[in-house]
Design a protein around this motif. Structure first.
Motif, mmCIF file in Angstrom:
data_model
loop_
_atom_site.group_PDB
_atom_site.id
_atom_site.type_symbol
_atom_site.label_atom_id
_atom_site.label_comp_id
_atom_site.label_asym_id
_atom_site.label_seq_id
_atom_site.Cartn_x
_atom_site.Cartn_y
_atom_site.Cartn_z
ATOM 1 N N ASN A 40 -1.261 67.417 15.163
ATOM 2 C CA ASN A 40 -0.801 66.723 16.373
ATOM 3 C C ASN A 40 0.307 65.726 16.029
ATOM 4 O O ASN A 40 0.575 65.456 14.860
ATOM 5 C CB ASN A 40 -1.960 66.024 17.087
ATOM 6 N N CYS A 41 0.927 65.202 17.078
ATOM 7 C CA CYS A 41 2.029 64.226 16.930
ATOM 8 C C CYS A 41 1.555 63.033 16.102
ATOM 9 O O CYS A 41 0.394 62.627 16.165
ATOM 10 C CB CYS A 41 2.443 63.761 18.328
ATOM 11 N N PRO B 116 8.101 48.775 26.060
ATOM 12 C CA PRO B 116 6.691 49.190 26.182
ATOM 13 C C PRO B 116 6.519 50.344 27.153
ATOM 14 O O PRO B 116 5.649 51.187 26.970
ATOM 15 C CB PRO B 116 5.993 47.927 26.673
ATOM 16 N N GLU B 117 7.347 50.376 28.182
ATOM 17 C CA GLU B 117 7.234 51.473 29.148
ATOM 18 C C GLU B 117 7.555 52.805 28.482
ATOM 19 O O GLU B 117 6.881 53.808 28.703
ATOM 20 C CB GLU B 117 8.187 51.229 30.330
ATOM 21 N N PHE B 118 8.571 52.790 27.642
ATOM 22 C CA PHE B 118 8.913 54.020 26.931
ATOM 23 C C PHE B 118 7.773 54.441 26.014
ATOM 24 O O PHE B 118 7.369 55.602 25.980
ATOM 25 C CB PHE B 118 10.203 53.832 26.133
ATOM 26 N N SER B 119 7.239 53.451 25.284
ATOM 27 C CA SER B 119 6.139 53.749 24.367
ATOM 28 C C SER B 119 4.969 54.343 25.128
ATOM 29 O O SER B 119 4.337 55.305 24.693
ATOM 30 C CB SER B 119 5.675 52.476 23.643
ATOM 31 N N GLU B 120 4.673 53.775 26.296
ATOM 32 C CA GLU B 120 3.518 54.243 27.056
ATOM 33 C C GLU B 120 3.732 55.654 27.602
ATOM 34 O O GLU B 120 2.834 56.488 27.549
ATOM 35 C CB GLU B 120 3.189 53.258 28.173
ATOM 36 N N THR B 121 4.927 55.906 28.093
ATOM 37 C CA THR B 121 5.214 57.253 28.597
ATOM 38 C C THR B 121 5.080 58.268 27.475
ATOM 39 O O THR B 121 4.476 59.334 27.630
ATOM 40 C CB THR B 121 6.652 57.310 29.159
ATOM 41 N N PHE B 122 5.654 57.911 26.340
ATOM 42 C CA PHE B 122 5.607 58.787 25.168
ATOM 43 C C PHE B 122 4.163 59.114 24.814
ATOM 44 O O PHE B 122 3.784 60.271 24.631
ATOM 45 C CB PHE B 122 6.308 58.065 23.996
ATOM 46 N N GLU B 127 -1.206 61.912 24.234
ATOM 47 C CA GLU B 127 -2.653 61.884 24.454
ATOM 48 C C GLU B 127 -3.117 63.118 25.247
ATOM 49 O O GLU B 127 -4.222 63.599 25.052
ATOM 50 C CB GLU B 127 -3.048 60.597 25.186
ATOM 51 N N ASN B 128 -2.259 63.608 26.126
ATOM 52 C CA ASN B 128 -2.664 64.746 26.952
ATOM 53 C C ASN B 128 -2.355 66.100 26.334
ATOM 54 O O ASN B 128 -2.959 67.101 26.700
ATOM 55 C CB ASN B 128 -2.006 64.651 28.329
ATOM 56 N N SER B 178 -9.346 68.814 23.107
ATOM 57 C CA SER B 178 -10.561 68.057 23.433
ATOM 58 C C SER B 178 -11.026 67.248 22.223
ATOM 59 O O SER B 178 -11.508 66.129 22.352
ATOM 60 C CB SER B 178 -11.662 69.003 23.907
ATOM 61 N N GLN B 179 -10.846 67.831 21.042
ATOM 62 C CA GLN B 179 -11.209 67.089 19.825
ATOM 63 C C GLN B 179 -10.361 65.826 19.703
ATOM 64 O O GLN B 179 -10.870 64.732 19.462
ATOM 65 C CB GLN B 179 -10.988 67.974 18.588
ATOM 66 N N LEU B 180 -9.049 65.989 19.897
ATOM 67 C CA LEU B 180 -8.158 64.836 19.794
ATOM 68 C C LEU B 180 -8.536 63.770 20.818
ATOM 69 O O LEU B 180 -8.581 62.580 20.506
ATOM 70 C CB LEU B 180 -6.700 65.270 19.994
#
Lengths: 321, 194, 675
Positions: A40-41, B116-122, B127-128, B178-180
């Motif tokens: 993963n990333c 922070p907005e960029f970091s969060e979008t990234f 995460e998904n 799902s593991q991640l």
């Protein structure tokens, strides 16, 4: 030699040329790269800015997978940010019991575990310079890149991994210079070779980023480089994709192709340019590549360093490398 | 500031050190020499130089530090870290300040709230999907926060990258997402907010 | 001294004294409890605690108790024996018993100063005191050994420290051997143009002293020479000196300089010239060199390369050149040694971001000293590396390699002052030049030093507070093109600053000689992690070392300027003069002895002895120790396979008794029952 291989997100698409050329040169150099399955990333420089434990858990999943998949203890990352993140996670897990305990618990939730120190993270340049060696690389050169003037560009994250020993000097690295020389190309003086490309500032504060990119392009142009060779997808993207923006902002007219060092290696090894991802760069490298000649250039001393008779002697430098 | 400084409340300094990995306690030994700030490629854009930030931490000026844009302008080049004569892990300290600024809800007051907005979008994408996805990140980030930027992106460089085959239209997803997710959810429980 | 006979048949009467040392010990250790507890030992007759045992009253307490209570042994628990062992031994002796029946327990450095845990410190103090009591009952009376002092002195290093010490001793009528590695004496001071803060011409105040050294009959000057071996001990050292071949018969040479003039080889002068100028293959470092005759540099001489040339030989009017001259080995005997080996300048090439060796117009401080000197390669003109262009702006960078965990942690002490001096010299030579000093903190403690700083402020030097981050020749705009750019933070403004200038001077710090560790081993004395030689006591014995008869002076002990160096050299000379005047010193009777009747004659000890103090009796086939040479190091005691060598005052019985005493509260491990 068999190595675990962690391509990272950039090499999947944006830096596909880096991946393709790495694969192309691995064969003649007898390197077997086995990709970590379902990696993963690494979080780039973003996740660590948000939340510490998840950031380290994210990276550690890759280390755990690599250790679990029986692909050898050396893990090669061609991307500088991936390299630093993987190496840093391994380092801090080993030295910070509290962090390790939390990351262990998180990994356990996914049925994984990782023992720090069981994976040796290397940057691709490190693998080529230290494990393969200049001699073996030189042996593979079939079409020397005579007459091509290259500015070797290291960026930040490979020469300066914080708190960890780097394989090269953090201020004035020389390993890429030497490697490019072995390919027959001419290495130009490039004092900004380890300076920052702006990183993610292109997204956040374009003013900051364009100024930094301008410095680098100007320095390469002033030293008459035909192209800049990079070891990092982020550096490539910023210098390549934002060159137009720099020209528009500052009224300059730079056309300096930015290529991966592995592309140049492949070319010197006689591998067709197509297989090396040439053509994917936004600033075309065609004109620069046409400069490559069959004959070795006459060795010319850098005019800056020629001593006039009246001048005072320069301090003697300790033998480099 | 009209008030003169009172005595140094030690808690903020301790919070910063506790949040940072490595030899963060070296922060105590800062000589205020300015090597960090002199080395910083984005230093001229910061409202306080990194050295000033360390003096402010020492003086307990928590709100001012967490509202400043200094850490958000850090490009993570590590020059300060390798040059610091007292071996202070400055780059890592900057990451700590970013996290603390988000947690304190102060980051929007810094004049670099894009960061922070960029970091969060990234990271939402990561995460998904398990992988990052330049086109998706860039368009979503720009549409959400900077619509004008999105138009520029779609017509300019994004288009170029796309035609060169350097940008995906759909994200890549890892197999075992799902593991991640389990790992990251557990890590978030252990690691505090955000 | 048979161990077995030392077991006391009847109890001794030991007096135990626990010192408070004000609050130094009593603040952490419960001294009353320790004193009370010590009485439990059956050998203890009396146990007291007292505020300052080293005071007269404290010492009198011991004397009085010996006389009144008939004490036979004394234990004082206080500071390090290095501080007061001598004091208490003398008090014991005045009380009427042999001073070697005294033992000291160090409960300050090893106890109260080592922890804040009061209970643990008290517990440890009890163990240390008990160890001393158990040991002292086994100690035996010993007599000190008188040693004559050879009045000759060896001084190693011919810089201003060595020169000063040599003249002090020689002018007082003593024989001195002054050994110098280079071809001339003078050291770093000879390279310097002006001295701060008075701006005296360095050569003008140094060369008269060099001449004095050359002319003083009491000084044997051995230049181009190195120490190869040192044997012996205070009063009686034998030193092997290699006098390297200069390829020249000194007695014939008239120092006319024709050889130097005729030599066709030109090489960069790395030593005296700091790499900025050139010299010949046969050369004198500078015209006022002492001795005045040249040295032939074999590595660069054409004759040694291919057997041709011989110009110097052909033109020498007195036939003094001798190509096949060989090194000479001299064995000299001296009573004392002063090390004055000086310092190396920090090599700025180690900081790549400062560009030294890469950017032509970045100069080291010694390069600048040579440049600004009227007899230097530019005849005193301040110019860029091209040799002709005068700089319009000069930046002086402080703290190069100093105050930095990556290089040298310490402040090098002299650089702020010499940086100010450089600024002054630039103003003086090029009045219209703009001069910057980039500093972290301005450190100018010293007579007339702060005043000199004020003078420079008035002269218009720009002072920018902030350590320099990097020096580059990569300009970003037309104002920066063709210049060097100093990038730093102006920390007083909190802003990053890029200062375009023409010339940079790097104020490198002083560091220990690259070979100082080897030298310290050669002379069997200590050096710290930073390579500087370790003084016996940082305040009270700054020029003595832990090895008797060996003294240190000048920058080999730590960074210091010329006035401080000269003061230390004087101090070292007076320490030596004191010993010469005494004629005899009493040495510790800590010596080894071999029980000959039990010696197997294996000779293992013979070669191990670092002092060559063991001889072999061929008739009796046993080894024997020459007491006068033995230094009591214990190597042979430990090495003897038959355990028949005893170290006086460190017998097995004594050491084992002390250990047993120390470990009084350790229970034997419970036996594990096999499953």
């Amino acid at each position: 030699m068999k190595y675990g291989y962690y391509p990272g997100c950039s090499l999947e698409r944006n830096a596909r040329a880096y991946h393709d050329s790495t694969m192309a040169i691995s064969k003649p150099l007898n390197l077997e790269f086995v990709e970590v399955d379902d990696w993963n990333c690494c979080g780039a420089t973003e996740y660590i800015a948000l939340n510490k434990i998840p950031a380290f858990a994210l990276i550690s999943r890759n280390l755990a997978l690599a250790a679990d998949q029986n692909i050898g203890e050396n893990l090669v990352a061609p991307c500088s940010a991936c390299y630093l993140n993987l190496k840093k996670a391994d380092h801090y897990l080993a030295e910070t019991p509290d962090l390790k305990q939390k990351v262990d618990t998180a990994l356990e939730a996914g049925g994984l575990q990782y023992q720090p120190g069981s994976i040796n993270v290397q940057h691709l340049l490190e693998t080529l310079v230290l494990d393969v060696g200049f001699e073996a690389i030189e042996e593979q050169v079939q079409k020397p890149l005579y007459n091509l003037k290259v500015a070797p560009y290291y960026g930040c994250l490979v020469p300066r991994p914080a708190a960890m020993d780097s394989f090269d000097d953090p201020e004035h690295p020389i390993s890429l210079d030497k490697l490019i020389e072995k390919l027959g190309a001419t290495v130009v003086d490039f004092p900004l070779k380890a300076q920052c490309c702006g990183g993610h500032m292109t997204q956040i504060s374009e003013d900051t980023a364009l100024e930094l990119i301008r410095h680098l392009l100007k320095n390469a142009a002033d030293n008459e480089a035909d192209m800049i060779a990079t070891i990092c997808p982020m550096c490539q993207l910023n210098l390549d994709a934002y060159q137009d923006a720099v020209n528009a902002r500052f009224g300059t007219d730079y056309h300096i192709p930015i290529v991966y060092f592995t592309q140049l290696m492949g070319l010197a090894f006689g591998i067709p340019a197509k297989k090396l991802g040439f053509g994917k760069e936004i600033v075309s490298s065609r004109a620069a590549l046409e400069k490559i000649s069959d004959e070795a250039p006459q060795p010319v001393k850098n005019s800056k360093k020629v001593q006039k008779t009246s001048s005072l002697p320069m301090p003697i430098m300790i033998e480099e490398g | 500031m009209t008030d003169s400084l009172t005595s140094r409340p030690p808690t903020f300094y301790d919070e910063v050190v506790a949040e940072t990995l490595g030899l963060a306690e070296n922060l105590k030994t800062c000589l205020q020499c300015g090597t960090c700030s002199g080395s910083c490629p984005s230093g001229p854009d910061m409202d306080y130089s990194p050295r000033t930030i360390f003096a402010m931490i020492d003086a307990g000026m928590k709100d001012e530090v967490l509202r400043s844009n200094t850490s958000w302008y850090c490009v993570s080049c590590y020059y300060c870290t390798v040059r610091c004569p007292q071996e202070i892990p400055i780059t890592d300290l900057m990451y700590s300040l970013k996290r603390m600024s988000i947690q304190a809800g102060h980051y929007q007051e810094a004049d670099l709230d894009k960061a922070p907005e960029f970091s969060e979008t990234f990271m939402n994408f990561v995460e998904n999907n398990g992988r990052s996805f330049e086109l998706g990140i860039a368009t979503r980030y720009h549409l959400r926060y900077h619509p004008l930027g999105a138009i520029k992106l779609a017509t300019g460089m994004g288009l170029k990258l796309f035609t060169k085959g350097r940008m995906d239209i759909t994200p890549t997803k890892i197999k075992n997402i799902s593991q991640l997710k389990s790992i990251l959810n557990k890590a978030k429980e252990l690691g505090g907010a955000a | 001294m048979n161990d077995k006979k030392q077991i006391p048949e009847q109890l001794e009467k030991v007096g135990v004294y626990i010192c408070h040392c004000g609050s130094n010990i009593a603040g952490t250790i419960d001294v009353e409890d320790v004193a009370k507890w010590a009485k439990n030992n059956p050998n203890v007759e009396i146990s007291r605690n007292y505020e300052f045992m080293c005071s007269n009253t404290g010492q009198e307490l011991i004397e009085k108790d010996i006389k009144e209570k008939g004490l036979t042994r004394i234990v004082v628990a206080s500071c390090s024996p290095l501080m007061h062992e001598k004091t208490f031994r003398e008090a014991t002796e005045r009380g009427g018993i042999n001073p070697f029946l005294f033992e000291m327990a160090n409960i300050r450095e090893h106890g109260s100063w080592a922890t804040n845990d009061k209970a643990a410190a008290t517990q440890k103090a009890k163990a240390l005191v008990n160890g001393a009591i158990e040991r002292v009952v086994h100690q035996v009376p010993l007599e000190k050994i008188p040693v004559d002092i050879n009045p000759a002195t060896l001084i190693v290093g011919g810089g201003i420290a060595g020169i000063t010490a040599a003249l002090e001793l020689a002018e007082a009528g003593n024989q001195v051997y002054l050994v110098e590695r280079e071809g001339t004496i003078g050291g770093h001071m000879a390279q310097i143009d002006k001295t701060f803060p008075t701006l005296d011409c360095s050569a003008c105040i140094l060369t008269p002293k060099m001449v004095d050294v050359g002319q003083n009959d009491n000084i044997t000057l051995l230049t181009f020479s190195e120490i190869e071996d040192v044997e012996g001990y205070i009063g009686n050292f034998t030193v092997k000196v290699r006098k390297k071949a200069r390829c020249l018969i000194e007695e014939l040479c008239t120092s006319c300089g024709i050889c130097e003039e005729k030599c066709p080889v030109k090489v960069i002068d790395e030593d005296y010239g700091a790499g900025l100028g050139y010299r010949k293959a046969i050369y004198r470092a500078f015209p006022q060199a002492v001795p005045g005759y040249p040295v032939l540099d074999k590595d660069n001489c054409t004759y040694f390369e291919n057997g041709k040339c011989r110009a110097c030989e052909k033109f020498c009017p007195t036939d003094a050149i001798k190509f096949d001259q060989e090194d000479e080995i001299l064995n000299i005997t001296v009573g004392n040694i002063i090390l004055a080996t000086g310092y190396d300048l920090f090599d700025a090439r180690r900081i790549p971001q400062y560009g030294y060796g890469r950017l032509p117009n970045v100069f080291s401080s010694l390069e600048f000293e040579r440049m600004v000197n009227a007899s230097g390669p530019t005849e005193g003109h301040i110019v860029l590396r091209d040799g002709v262009t005068e700089p319009e702006s000069v930046a002086i960078v402080h703290c190069v390699g100093s105050r930095d965990q990556n290089y040298n942690e310490y402040c090098s002490k002299v650089c702020c002052m010499y940086s100010l001096k450089f600024a002054h010299l630039v103003h003086e030579h090029i009045p219209e030049a703009v001069v910057y000093n980039f500093y972290m903190d301005m450190r100018t403690p010293g007579k007339g030093y702060e005043e000199f700083y004020h003078r420079l402020l008035k002269e218009g030097t720009h002072f920018v507070r902030g350590r320099v981050a990097e020096i580059t020749d990569v300009g970003r705009n037309p104002a920066e093109e063709g210049k060097l750019i100093i990038q730093s933070e102006n920390t007083l403004l909190g802003k990053q600053q890029r200062t375009p200038i023409d010339m940079v001077l790097l104020s490198s710090g002083m560091q220990a000689r690259h070979d100082s560790e080897e030298v310290s081993q050669l002379f069997k004395m200590g050096c710290g992690f930073d390579g500087f030689f370790t003084e016996r006591h940082p305040k009270l014995a700054p020029v003595s070392t832990m090895t008797d008869g060996i003294f240190i002076a000048g920058a080999c002990q730590g960074p210091k300027d010329i006035p401080e160096t000269v003061a230390q050299a004087g101090a070292a000379a007076s320490q030596v003069a004191k010993l010469i005047n005494q004629g005899t010193v009493m040495m510790e009777p800590v010596r080894a002895s071999i029980r000959e009747d039990e010696c197997s004659g294996c000779r293992i000890c013979n070669n191990l002895c670092p002092y060559n103090a063991i001889e072999f009796d061929d008739e009796k086939k046993v080894s024997r120790i020459i007491t006068a040479l033995c230094q009591g190091c214990g190597t042979c005691v430990a090495a003897c396979p038959s355990s028949v060598i005893d170290g006086a005052h460190f017998t097995n019985t004594q050491v084992m008794a002390e250990l047993k005493g120390l470990l009084w509260d350790v229970q034997p491990a419970p036996q594990k029952t096999p499953a």
